[in-house]
Design a protein around this motif. Structure first.
Motif, PDB file in Angstrom:
ATOM      1  N   ASN A 195      -1.566   2.979  17.518  1.00  0.00           N
ATOM      2  CA  ASN A 195      -0.845   4.296  17.560  1.00  0.00           C
ATOM      3  C   ASN A 195       0.719   4.046  17.978  1.00  0.00           C
ATOM      4  O   ASN A 195       0.831   3.920  19.012  1.00  0.00           O
ATOM      5  CB  ASN A 195      -1.584   5.518  18.103  1.00  0.00           C
ATOM      6  CG  ASN A 195      -0.911   6.527  17.540  1.00  0.00           C
ATOM      7  OD1 ASN A 195       0.210   6.756  16.788  1.00  0.00           O
ATOM      8  ND2 ASN A 195      -1.551   7.781  17.915  1.00  0.00           N
ATOM      9  N   TRP A 239       0.728  -1.009  -0.006  1.00  0.00           N
ATOM     10  CA  TRP A 239       0.004   0.028   0.002  1.00  0.00           C
ATOM     11  C   TRP A 239       0.815   1.410   0.085  1.00  0.00           C
ATOM     12  O   TRP A 239       1.982   1.253   0.340  1.00  0.00           O
ATOM     13  CB  TRP A 239      -0.859   0.107   1.257  1.00  0.00           C
ATOM     14  CG  TRP A 239      -1.871  -0.794   1.225  1.00  0.00           C
ATOM     15  CD1 TRP A 239      -3.288  -0.507   0.850  1.00  0.00           C
ATOM     16  CD2 TRP A 239      -2.035  -2.154   1.261  1.00  0.00           C
ATOM     17  NE1 TRP A 239      -4.398  -1.423   0.780  1.00  0.00           N
ATOM     18  CE2 TRP A 239      -3.580  -2.660   1.054  1.00  0.00           C
ATOM     19  CE3 TRP A 239      -1.175  -3.171   1.530  1.00  0.00           C
ATOM     20  CZ2 TRP A 239      -4.266  -3.942   1.034  1.00  0.00           C
ATOM     21  CZ3 TRP A 239      -1.565  -4.477   1.327  1.00  0.00           C
ATOM     22  CH2 TRP A 239      -3.059  -4.887   1.065  1.00  0.00           C
ATOM     23  N   GLU A 240       0.115   2.442  -0.205  1.00  0.00           N
ATOM     24  CA  GLU A 240       0.728   3.693  -0.003  1.00  0.00           C
ATOM     25  C   GLU A 240       1.008   3.776   1.449  1.00  0.00           C
ATOM     26  O   GLU A 240       0.117   3.220   2.089  1.00  0.00           O
ATOM     27  CB  GLU A 240      -0.013   5.069  -0.601  1.00  0.00           C
ATOM     28  CG  GLU A 240      -0.325   4.723  -2.232  1.00  0.00           C
ATOM     29  CD  GLU A 240       0.927   5.347  -2.754  1.00  0.00           C
ATOM     30  OE1 GLU A 240       2.018   5.470  -2.307  1.00  0.00           O
ATOM     31  OE2 GLU A 240       0.956   4.896  -4.197  1.00  0.00           O
ATOM     32  N   TYR A 241       1.778   4.597   1.956  1.00  0.00           N
ATOM     33  CA  TYR A 241       2.069   4.721   3.606  1.00  0.00           C
ATOM     34  C   TYR A 241       0.650   5.192   4.164  1.00  0.00           C
ATOM     35  O   TYR A 241       0.282   4.554   5.094  1.00  0.00           O
ATOM     36  CB  TYR A 241       3.279   5.900   3.696  1.00  0.00           C
ATOM     37  CG  TYR A 241       3.303   5.893   5.188  1.00  0.00           C
ATOM     38  CD1 TYR A 241       3.579   5.120   5.989  1.00  0.00           C
ATOM     39  CD2 TYR A 241       3.069   7.249   5.550  1.00  0.00           C
ATOM     40  CE1 TYR A 241       3.890   5.492   7.426  1.00  0.00           C
ATOM     41  CE2 TYR A 241       3.251   7.628   6.856  1.00  0.00           C
ATOM     42  CZ  TYR A 241       3.616   6.657   7.893  1.00  0.00           C
ATOM     43  OH  TYR A 241       3.731   7.061   9.118  1.00  0.00           O
ATOM     44  N   ARG A 242       0.086   6.438   3.455  1.00  0.00           N
ATOM     45  CA  ARG A 242      -1.244   6.686   4.146  1.00  0.00           C
ATOM     46  C   ARG A 242      -2.421   6.130   3.253  1.00  0.00           C
ATOM     47  O   ARG A 242      -2.436   6.019   1.873  1.00  0.00           O
ATOM     48  CB  ARG A 242      -1.421   8.228   4.058  1.00  0.00           C
ATOM     49  CG  ARG A 242      -0.462   8.732   4.893  1.00  0.00           C
ATOM     50  CD  ARG A 242      -0.560  10.366   4.874  1.00  0.00           C
ATOM     51  NE  ARG A 242       0.343  10.905   5.752  1.00  0.00           N
ATOM     52  CZ  ARG A 242       0.242  11.325   7.130  1.00  0.00           C
ATOM     53  NH1 ARG A 242      -1.027  10.881   7.452  1.00  0.00           N
ATOM     54  NH2 ARG A 242       1.117  11.899   7.613  1.00  0.00           N
ATOM     55  N   SER A 243      -2.874   4.991   3.921  1.00  0.00           N
ATOM     56  CA  SER A 243      -4.164   4.461   3.218  1.00  0.00           C
ATOM     57  C   SER A 243      -5.698   4.506   3.949  1.00  0.00           C
ATOM     58  O   SER A 243      -5.681   4.861   4.998  1.00  0.00           O
ATOM     59  CB  SER A 243      -3.705   3.014   3.025  1.00  0.00           C
ATOM     60  OG  SER A 243      -2.769   2.779   2.068  1.00  0.00           O
ATOM     61  N   TYR A 244      -6.541   4.203   3.044  1.00  0.00           N
ATOM     62  CA  TYR A 244      -7.866   4.465   3.393  1.00  0.00           C
ATOM     63  C   TYR A 244      -8.884   3.412   2.621  1.00  0.00           C
ATOM     64  O   TYR A 244      -8.732   3.349   1.449  1.00  0.00           O
ATOM     65  CB  TYR A 244      -8.693   5.765   3.388  1.00  0.00           C
ATOM     66  CG  TYR A 244      -9.879   6.048   3.295  1.00  0.00           C
ATOM     67  CD1 TYR A 244     -10.624   6.038   4.478  1.00  0.00           C
ATOM     68  CD2 TYR A 244     -10.687   5.940   2.226  1.00  0.00           C
ATOM     69  CE1 TYR A 244     -11.962   6.262   4.249  1.00  0.00           C
ATOM     70  CE2 TYR A 244     -12.169   5.945   2.081  1.00  0.00           C
ATOM     71  CZ  TYR A 244     -12.680   6.053   3.202  1.00  0.00           C
ATOM     72  OH  TYR A 244     -13.965   5.930   3.142  1.00  0.00           O
ATOM     73  N   HIS A 270      -8.687   3.695   8.505  1.00  0.00           N
ATOM     74  CA  HIS A 270      -7.671   4.522   8.054  1.00  0.00           C
ATOM     75  C   HIS A 270      -6.144   3.990   8.757  1.00  0.00           C
ATOM     76  O   HIS A 270      -6.183   3.445   9.636  1.00  0.00           O
ATOM     77  CB  HIS A 270      -7.488   6.076   8.635  1.00  0.00           C
ATOM     78  CG  HIS A 270      -8.789   6.551   7.891  1.00  0.00           C
ATOM     79  ND1 HIS A 270      -8.929   7.567   7.041  1.00  0.00           N
ATOM     80  CD2 HIS A 270     -10.221   6.440   8.435  1.00  0.00           C
ATOM     81  CE1 HIS A 270      -9.839   8.178   6.617  1.00  0.00           C
ATOM     82  NE2 HIS A 270     -10.677   7.538   7.603  1.00  0.00           N
ATOM     83  N   ALA A 271      -5.104   4.022   7.773  1.00  0.00           N
ATOM     84  CA  ALA A 271      -3.807   3.470   8.245  1.00  0.00           C
ATOM     85  C   ALA A 271      -2.603   4.051   7.697  1.00  0.00           C
ATOM     86  O   ALA A 271      -2.765   4.756   6.527  1.00  0.00           O
ATOM     87  CB  ALA A 271      -3.861   2.006   7.679  1.00  0.00           C
ATOM     88  N   ARG A 272      -1.579   4.250   8.569  1.00  0.00           N
ATOM     89  CA  ARG A 272      -0.321   4.776   8.022  1.00  0.00           C
ATOM     90  C   ARG A 272       0.529   3.536   8.204  1.00  0.00           C
ATOM     91  O   ARG A 272       0.917   3.162   9.487  1.00  0.00           O
ATOM     92  CB  ARG A 272       0.158   6.116   8.914  1.00  0.00           C
ATOM     93  CG  ARG A 272      -0.706   7.104   8.741  1.00  0.00           C
ATOM     94  CD  ARG A 272       0.092   8.266   9.320  1.00  0.00           C
ATOM     95  NE  ARG A 272       0.716   8.169  10.717  1.00  0.00           N
ATOM     96  CZ  ARG A 272       0.008   8.534  11.680  1.00  0.00           C
ATOM     97  NH1 ARG A 272      -1.283   9.180  11.492  1.00  0.00           N
ATOM     98  NH2 ARG A 272       0.282   8.634  13.039  1.00  0.00           N
ATOM     99  N   TRP A 273       0.970   2.797   7.116  1.00  0.00           N
ATOM    100  CA  TRP A 273       1.700   1.455   7.352  1.00  0.00           C
ATOM    101  C   TRP A 273       2.596   1.199   6.165  1.00  0.00           C
ATOM    102  O   TRP A 273       3.246   0.242   6.376  1.00  0.00           O
ATOM    103  CB  TRP A 273       0.802   0.368   7.956  1.00  0.00           C
ATOM    104  CG  TRP A 273      -0.215   0.354   6.698  1.00  0.00           C
ATOM    105  CD1 TRP A 273      -0.600   1.042   5.738  1.00  0.00           C
ATOM    106  CD2 TRP A 273      -1.067  -1.028   6.524  1.00  0.00           C
ATOM    107  NE1 TRP A 273      -1.446   0.435   5.015  1.00  0.00           N
ATOM    108  CE2 TRP A 273      -1.946  -0.880   5.595  1.00  0.00           C
ATOM    109  CE3 TRP A 273      -1.128  -2.349   7.264  1.00  0.00           C
ATOM    110  CZ2 TRP A 273      -2.759  -2.013   4.874  1.00  0.00           C
ATOM    111  CZ3 TRP A 273      -1.963  -3.175   6.829  1.00  0.00           C
ATOM    112  CH2 TRP A 273      -2.846  -2.983   5.654  1.00  0.00           C
ATOM    113  N   SER A 313      -3.244   2.746  12.930  1.00  0.00           N
ATOM    114  CA  SER A 313      -4.273   2.094  12.291  1.00  0.00           C
ATOM    115  C   SER A 313      -5.623   2.478  13.102  1.00  0.00           C
ATOM    116  O   SER A 313      -5.617   2.330  14.352  1.00  0.00           O
ATOM    117  CB  SER A 313      -4.085   0.424  12.102  1.00  0.00           C
ATOM    118  OG  SER A 313      -5.317  -0.025  11.663  1.00  0.00           O
TER     119      SER A 313
END
Length: 344
Positions: A301, A212-217, A341-344, A307
């Motif tokens: 977090n 995924w992109e780092y910021r995903s939704y 929502h995720a940053r991963w 996430s």
């Protein structure tokens, strides 16, 4: 235009690009992740690859779910259960650095997903005509414990929702979802023991991988149940990340056959998730209202890793039209819908 894949092949070409893009009724592509080429330094790629094996089971009394996931930098094992009558929801998870001890098969069609330590033992096994889910977690919920040994009938003729789409230039999403798998076995939680009857209990699978992109939704909605005439009926709806111009994962599943839908809109109030949601498609074949009765919030977090999931359990009402024009009336079908929502 949705592109239906019909030819077997590999997921990735030698240059790391997707060999095919589209959706299919059966798993056709070999998940050759060794060909991934999204970083110049190949050893770093494993930390961005995500793989997971997720099962859910609906009984008349309870929802049960168990997941084995490898996020690259960590393994994630979690189980949760919801009692429909009392509203009791409990979830626990274990994070394993660098996914040590987490085993996932190359493809969804064979092999074993597993993890075991002194706290938890989980095994998901693909067998002829069935999939077996075993969980043994004695300390779950302050020692009440949760134990499952469930067999999900999965015949070769059952269709599944398979999708492969690009995310940007070199990233991708590859996923298989199967709804309405007759479930039998034992599920024990604390002092409550259930014997699962395949005539009233159904399971589902979410198996996949991606970068995924780092910021995903994304949004996802799913349900598995029965119509008044005894036929099984399921929903798999999704939107969010990725290029959906050639394929999305929207489908009605009737008697284990996929009836492909396109362009389903998730109409809901983000931040006020208990309000009714509405689902409509671009062709006028789907019109559903989803009324939540329970919210599950899962939040992690860890700074750069974040996430947050709002998974709503509720009932679907409305109609869906099959590929051959049958109007299927849906009433009080229990399922879920989520925002992630995720940053991963």
């Amino acid at each position: 235009m949705q592109v239906e894949l019909t030819q077997p092949g590999v997921l990735l070409n030698p240059d790391g690009n997707l060999a095919q893009v589209g959706w299919s009724r059966q798993p056709l592509l070999d998940c050759n992740l060794e060909q991934a080429r999204f970083y110049a330094l190949k050893p770093l790629q494993r930390f961005r690859l995500k793989r997971w094996d997720y099962y859910a089971v609906f009984t008349p009394r309870r929802f049960f779910s168990a997941t084995i996931a490898d996020l690259g930098y960590a393994g994630n094992l979690f189980v949760y259960t919801l009692d429909f009558e009392t509203g009791e929801l409990h979830e626990e998870g274990i994070v394993v650095p660098l996914a040590r001890g987490v085993s996932l098969p190359r493809n969804s069609t064979e092999g074993v997903s597993a993890f075991a330590d002194d706290r938890l033992q989980m095994t998901f096994e693909v067998l002829p005509n069935e999939r077996r889910v075993k969980v043994n977690w004695g300390a779950f919920h302050e020692g009440r414990g949760i134990h499952a040994d469930i067999r999900l009938q999965c015949l070769p003729e059952y269709e599944s929702m398979n999708i492969v789409i690009p995310i940007g230039r070199r990233r991708f999403y590859f996923n298989r979802k199967i709804n309405c798998l007759p479930a039998e076995g034992i599920l024990r939680y604390g002092g409550v023991s259930e014997t699962l009857d395949p005539h009233i209990c159904l399971g589902s699978l979410d198996w996949g991988c991606g970068v995924w992109e780092y910021r995903s939704y994304w949004n996802w909605a799913s349900a598995s149940g029965f119509l008044p005439d005894g036929r099984t009926v399921g929903l798999n709806l999704g939107c969010g990340f990725g290029d959906l111009s050639r394929a999305d994962e929207n489908a009605l599943i009737l008697q284990n056959r996929i009836h492909k839908l396109e362009g389903v809109r998730f109409e809901y109030t983000s931040g006020d998730y208990m309000k009714p949601w509405r689902f409509r498609d671009a062709q006028g074949r789907l019109d559903l209202v989803f009324t939540p009765f329970k919210e599950r919030v899962a939040r992690t977090n860890l700074g750069i890793i974040f996430s947050e999931v709002h998974q709503m359990f509720g009932r679907y009402q409305g109609k869906a039209v099959t590929d051959d024009g049958e109007e299927v009336l849906i009433h009080d079908l229990i399922g879920f819908a989520e925002e992630h929502h995720a940053r991963w």
